[in-house]
Design an enzyme around this catalytic site. Structure first.
Site, PDB file in Angstrom:
ATOM      1  CE  LYS A 206      39.795  37.930  20.080  1.00 28.02           C
ATOM      2  NZ  LYS A 206      38.807  36.460  20.162  1.00 28.02           N
ATOM      3  CD  GLU A 212      53.748  35.881  27.561  1.00 28.43           C
ATOM      4  OE1 GLU A 212      53.510  37.232  27.456  1.00 28.43           O
ATOM      5  OE2 GLU A 212      52.605  35.607  28.483  1.00 28.43           O
ATOM      6  N   GLY A 267      40.098  32.556  21.371  1.00 25.37           N
ATOM      7  CA  GLY A 267      41.856  32.079  20.947  1.00 25.37           C
ATOM      8  C   GLY A 267      42.422  30.176  20.585  1.00 25.37           C
ATOM      9  NE  ARG A 268      38.995  28.526  26.183  1.00 20.19           N
ATOM     10  CZ  ARG A 268      39.158  30.132  26.338  1.00 20.19           C
ATOM     11  NH1 ARG A 268      40.045  30.966  26.265  1.00 20.19           N
ATOM     12  NH2 ARG A 268      37.901  29.776  26.424  1.00 20.19           N
ATOM     13  CD  GLU A 353      43.127  30.524  28.463  1.00 18.63           C
ATOM     14  OE1 GLU A 353      44.216  30.430  28.870  1.00 18.63           O
ATOM     15  OE2 GLU A 353      43.090  31.115  27.182  1.00 18.63           O
ATOM     16  CG  HIS A 384      58.210   3.148  29.181  1.00 18.39           C
ATOM     17  ND1 HIS A 384      58.411   1.582  29.759  1.00 18.39           N
ATOM     18  CD2 HIS A 384      57.287   2.824  28.327  1.00 18.39           C
ATOM     19  CE1 HIS A 384      58.791   0.485  28.721  1.00 18.39           C
ATOM     20  NE2 HIS A 384      57.917   1.090  27.707  1.00 18.39           N
ATOM     21  CE  LYS A 512      48.052  37.131  29.902  1.00 19.86           C
ATOM     22  NZ  LYS A 512      47.063  37.845  28.445  1.00 19.86           N
TER      23      LYS A 512
HETATM   24  O1  F6P Z   1      46.623  32.650  28.013  1.00 17.58           O
HETATM   25  C1  F6P Z   1      45.198  33.885  27.595  1.00 17.58           C
HETATM   26  C2  F6P Z   1      45.432  33.735  26.510  1.00 17.58           C
HETATM   27  O2  F6P Z   1      44.891  35.438  25.933  1.00 17.58           O
HETATM   28  C3  F6P Z   1      45.150  32.501  25.713  1.00 17.58           C
HETATM   29  O3  F6P Z   1      43.934  32.558  25.549  1.00 17.58           O
HETATM   30  C4  F6P Z   1      45.257  33.336  24.463  1.00 17.58           C
HETATM   31  O4  F6P Z   1      45.649  32.540  23.414  1.00 17.58           O
HETATM   32  C5  F6P Z   1      46.140  33.894  24.325  1.00 17.58           C
HETATM   33  O5  F6P Z   1      46.802  34.500  25.338  1.00 17.58           O
HETATM   34  C6  F6P Z   1      47.261  34.046  22.901  1.00 17.58           C
HETATM   35  O6  F6P Z   1      46.438  35.703  22.935  1.00 17.58           O
HETATM   36  P1  F6P Z   1      46.320  36.357  21.468  1.00 17.58           P
HETATM   37  O7  F6P Z   1      46.698  35.887  20.329  1.00 17.58           O
HETATM   38  O8  F6P Z   1      45.964  37.490  21.663  1.00 17.58           O
HETATM   39  O9  F6P Z   1      48.174  36.834  21.559  1.00 17.58           O
END
Ligand code: F6P
Length: 548
Positions: A206, A212, A267-268, A353, A384, A512
């Site tokens: 987003k 990452e 995002g979620r 979250e 299990h 972060k």
């Molecule tokens: O973990 C933090 C977060 O902002 C989440 O809410 C989100 O889903 C994820 O990082 C990824 O964010 P983006 O889609 O901006 O890379």
């Protein structure tokens, strides 16, 4: 507005809780044979059985009184009207617009977002059809065989879970992979067997700034260009899903291959948007549309059904009952379905979250519990692993059991065993096994009286563990849409009750930020002294182990 603990219903529920001390779930069933009929809710074939809970009609009516005192109807209207209920980020939370199959306009800042939503859906259809039919190929003209989604959190978990869940509907000639971890091993595991000429990368972010994802995307671009030997290949092999169009373009994604996302989609809660593109590529756009339609049915139900018969509201309020009045700290999600193996991980983010917050909407510390720790695994694997604690441990945990009546395979005997375990576990959790039954069982196993006496304490199951059972005909795209929307609305309702903002995630920031500054300290051999002695010690020990 009064705070939660000052609502009249809170006081009444606190009093009502007293009558449940020492109560036995099994007695409730002995007293009332029609408990299942009374306390199961349905939306078409989708069943939610809440009868194995410490509830009476009085409990439910008090919980619904609490929902009303917390002004749930008004908050629902605010969400639906596109109000900026995510107040800390000044954003609406309008993910229901993404699956809005009604003709209802959905407004954000006075503008109907539906034309944009439908435009991106058409773009997804066009693109996924073209890839699936081979009309759109890689740089060297070869048909795409593998799609790698590069994303993390909400840009990964939901899509990965849905692709696995809808595997029986998938195309046999496209594989999907999910690259989320910054750990280089993840990149290597995924790309090891891939042919760059037939690999399509989706950069799903987003913000298009998540470290990452951006590092993995850059490594993927390098991998592709090195192996194909031409930097022009990036245009054909990379698409992006983002609200940051500028950054996606700068990365090298062609304008027509950028799928727009909006800031009113958290995002979620974004798997219904173009973030779901891997789903459309894997199972086809028609199935993706069915998935949206299922969610839309759950939305309509949530928005229109009276609260007593409202699946998400009931589920949410039961959670509140246990968390706030029984001090429950953990909740298990137990899908008896290998295809839903990713559901617990998805719900870990969705629930924790969203509602793992300790400051209320007025900026005051919440003096009550909010989200529990959510965990789980697919049945029977979970049995299990951690069920021992659920049955005989010292933590009081609630659980959701989920199953389809019809499997998507034809191995009937397997499904019979699976579903028997599903029934048996909810029964065992509720009834347990008393002394007499345990003695009988030990006798049948041939133990003498002395052994029976010494083993007896370990063979007793106290039972009395409440659980919710969810059952539907089959895990098709529509049903899956309903299931996920059910949990989304449950999360929303609980956030309203707890007076917290379910749509920001400030708690992920600190780590972060620290990681970025530590990264600058670990390159050279200098001893680090800027942290506490433990962190300094660990960094310096790392440098020593790493060597030059
Ligand atoms: O973990 C933090 C977060 O902002 C989440 O809410 C989100 O889903 C994820 O990082 C990824 O964010 P983006 O889609 O901006 O890379």
């Amino acid at each position: 507005m009064a705070y939660l603990t000052q609502f009249p219903a809170w006081t009444k529920l606190t009093e009502h809780r007293q009558q449940w001390f020492g109560a036995q779930l099994r007695d409730l069933f002995q007293e009332d044979e029609s408990r299942f009929e009374k306390f199961s809710l349905q939306l078409d074939d989708f069943l939610l059985d809440i009868s194995k809970h410490f509830i009476t009609e009085e409990t439910l009516s008090l919980l619904l009184q609490l929902a009303n005192e917390a002004t749930l109807p008004a908050w629902t209207n605010k969400m639906l009207a596109g109000d900026k209920i995510n107040h800390t980020e000044s954003r609406a939370a309008l993910h229901i617009a993404l699956r809005n199959k009604s003709k209802r306009p959905m407004l954000v800042d006075g503008l109907d977002v539906m034309p944009s939503v439908n435009r991106v859906l058409r773009q997804m259809r066009h693109f996924s059809d073209a890839v699936r039919t081979g009309q759109l190929t890689g740089f060297t003209g070869k048909k795409f065989t593998d799609v790698v989604n590069i994303g993390v959190g909400g840009s990964d978990l939901g899509t990965a879970m849905v692709c696995e869940a809808l595997d029986p509907y998938a195309s046999k000639d496209i594989n999907v992979h999910f690259l989320s971890n910054i750990d280089g091993n993840h990149f290597q595991q995924i790309t090891r067997h891939l042919n760059p000429e037939t690999t399509l990368f989706i950069v799903a972010s987003k913000t298009f700034t998540t470290q990452e994802t951006m590092v993995n995307a850059e490594t993927a671009r390098l991998w592709l260009v090195n192996l194909i030997g031409d930097s022009q290949a990036v245009t054909d092999h990379f698409v992006a899903i983002s609200s940051n169009i500028g950054a996606a373009t700068k990365f090298g994604v062609a304008k027509e291959n950028i799928f727009e996302l909006w800031d009113w989609v958290g995002g979620r809660f974004s798997l219904w948007s173009a973030i779901g593109l891997p789903i459309a590529l894997y199972v086809g756009m028609d199935h993706f549309e069915d998935f949206l339609a299922g969610a839309c049915e759950m939305d309509e139900h949530f928005l229109t059904a009276d609260y007593r018969n409202n699946l998400p509201v009931m589920m949410a309020m039961l959670g509140v009952w246990y968390i706030n009045f029984f001090d429950v700290r953990a909740h298990a999600v137990l899908p008896y379905d290998q295809q839903l193996r990713g559901l617990p991980a998805y719900l870990c983010q969705a629930e924790m979250e969203s509602n793992g917050k300790g400051v209320d909407r007025q900026g005051k510390p919440a003096d009550y519990l909010t989200s529990p720790i959510v965990f789980g695994d697919a049945g029977t694997d979970g049995q299990h692993s951690f069920y021992q604690l659920l049955h005989q441990g010292t933590q009081f945990t609630t659980s959701d059991f989920i199953v389809a009546a019809r499997p998507s395979h034809n191995m009937e005997s397997h499904h019979e065993i699976l579903i028997s375990n599903y029934f048996a576990q909810t029964e065992a959790f509720m009834n347990g096994r008393g002394e007499n039954e345990a003695i009988k069982s030990l006798k049948q196993q041939g133990y003498d009286d002395k052994m029976i006496k010494s083993l007896l304490p370990y063979k007793i199951f106290s039972g009395n563990k409440p659980s919710t059972s969810i059952m539907y005909k089959q895990l098709d795209p529509k049903t899956l849409g309903k299931l996920i929307a059910l949990y989304e609305h449950k999360i929303f309702v609980q956030g309203v009750i707890w007076n917290i903002n379910s749509f920001d995630q400030m708690g992920v920031e600190l780590g972060k930020e620290l990681a970025r500054s530590i990264q600058a300290e670990i390159h050279d051999e200098k001893q680090v002294t800027s942290h506490d002695s433990s962190t300094n010690g660990l960094i310096n020990y790392y440098k020593k182990l790493r060597g030059n």
